[in-house]
Write an enzyme that holds these catalytic residues in place. Structure first.
Site, PDB file in Angstrom:
ATOM      1  N   GLU A  47      34.377  47.252  44.394  1.00  0.00           N
ATOM      2  CA  GLU A  47      33.993  47.362  42.801  1.00  0.00           C
ATOM      3  C   GLU A  47      33.840  45.832  42.340  1.00  0.00           C
ATOM      4  OE1 GLU A  47      36.116  48.521  38.447  1.00  0.00           O
ATOM      5  OE2 GLU A  47      37.214  48.970  40.374  1.00  0.00           O
ATOM      6  N   ASP A  58      41.326  46.074  30.163  1.00  0.00           N
ATOM      7  CA  ASP A  58      41.986  45.382  31.283  1.00  0.00           C
ATOM      8  C   ASP A  58      43.237  44.590  30.824  1.00  0.00           C
ATOM      9  OD1 ASP A  58      40.139  45.781  33.533  1.00  0.00           O
ATOM     10  OD2 ASP A  58      38.613  44.678  32.284  1.00  0.00           O
TER      11      ASP A  58
END
Length: 263
Positions: A47, A58
């Site tokens: 990724e 995040d």
């Protein structure tokens, strides 16, 4: 079925637990060397985070990594240029936020991914109700759009996500942001089990997978794991590609041992 899903299915059907490490694109000058170290350590896909200034899903580590990359002048075009022509032998999955996709338009964005050799896409803040345009653009470009499911997702919506996701289904282990955790949450294994019962598409569990033991525990219900913040913390602290490769190799070993038939 796109190249990403074909690849992951083939490895899963061969009895392999899937390992997908994460790297924020352009985090260092030698960032591509980390990708090669990932492959050498046994990654099944990688990724690549396309840094965004407001990464709402995040946690602190990935936010810091995004800030560092952006401070170095990282951009979608520069990162894709760095990926173009790489022969790593495993699929690449770009991850980002809607803002970056909409900036160029889904068709142009997904076309640029495909030109750079990227096989999959994760758009972390893309709701199912707004996914049609990106979903179609990705399919037209030959890019698998993987959707996210969380422990709070109700069963009917979970089934829709599993049905519409391509490549794999990203099972978010807990309600919260990315980041290292001391233990794998109970909600993680429950969610992975529900998804595996509702689809034969690969199910990868992420958010908080930090140690080999946690990875081994995760694949008792999931098909594989995504490892992000634990890698980026090491890189931000100065770990070399070889250092990170050794960490991932230990995780690969734990996954393989967990999959070994009992004697």
């Amino acid at each position: 079925m796109g190249l990403l899903e074909i690849h992951l299915r083939q490895r899963r059907e061969a009895g392999r637990a899937l390992l997908m490490p994460y790297l924020t694109g352009a985090i260092t000058g030698d960032w591509v060397d980390y990708l090669r170290a990932f492959v050498d350590a046994g990654a099944d896909a990688i990724e690549i985070g396309l840094p965004f200034s407001d990464p709402t899903l995040d946690g602190a580590t990935i936010q810091e990594a995004s800030h560092v990359a952006l401070s170095r002048g990282a951009s979608v075009r520069a990162i894709l240029a760095g990926l173009s022509g790489l022969e790593l032998g495993v699929p690449l999955v770009a991850s980002t936020y809607q803002n970056l996709v909409l900036h160029d338009g889904p068709e142009a964005f997904c076309g640029a991914l495909r030109t750079a050799g990227v096989d999959g896409l994760i758009v972390a803040d893309l709701p199912l109700e707004e996914a049609d345009e990106v979903e179609q653009a990705a399919a037209d470009a030959g890019v698998d759009l993987a959707l996210l499911a969380s422990p709070a997702t109700p069963p009917p919506r979970l089934a829709a996500i599993a049905r519409r996701s391509r490549g794999f289904v990203y099972a978010v282990s807990l309600m919260g942001t990315t980041g290292e955790r001391a233990a794998l949450s109970a909600s993680a294994t429950t969610l992975a089990g529900q998804l595996c019962e509702s689809t034969d598409r690969p199910v990868l569990l992420g958010f908080g997978i930090s140690t080999p033991d946690q990875a081994a525990q995760a694949i008792r219900t999931a098909d594989g794991v995504v490892v992000g913040a634990a890698i980026m913390r090491r890189i931000l602290d100065g770990a070399s590609p070889a250092d990170v490769g050794a960490y991932l190799a230990a995780m690969r070993q734990a996954l393989d041992q967990e999959r070994e038939p009992a004697s």
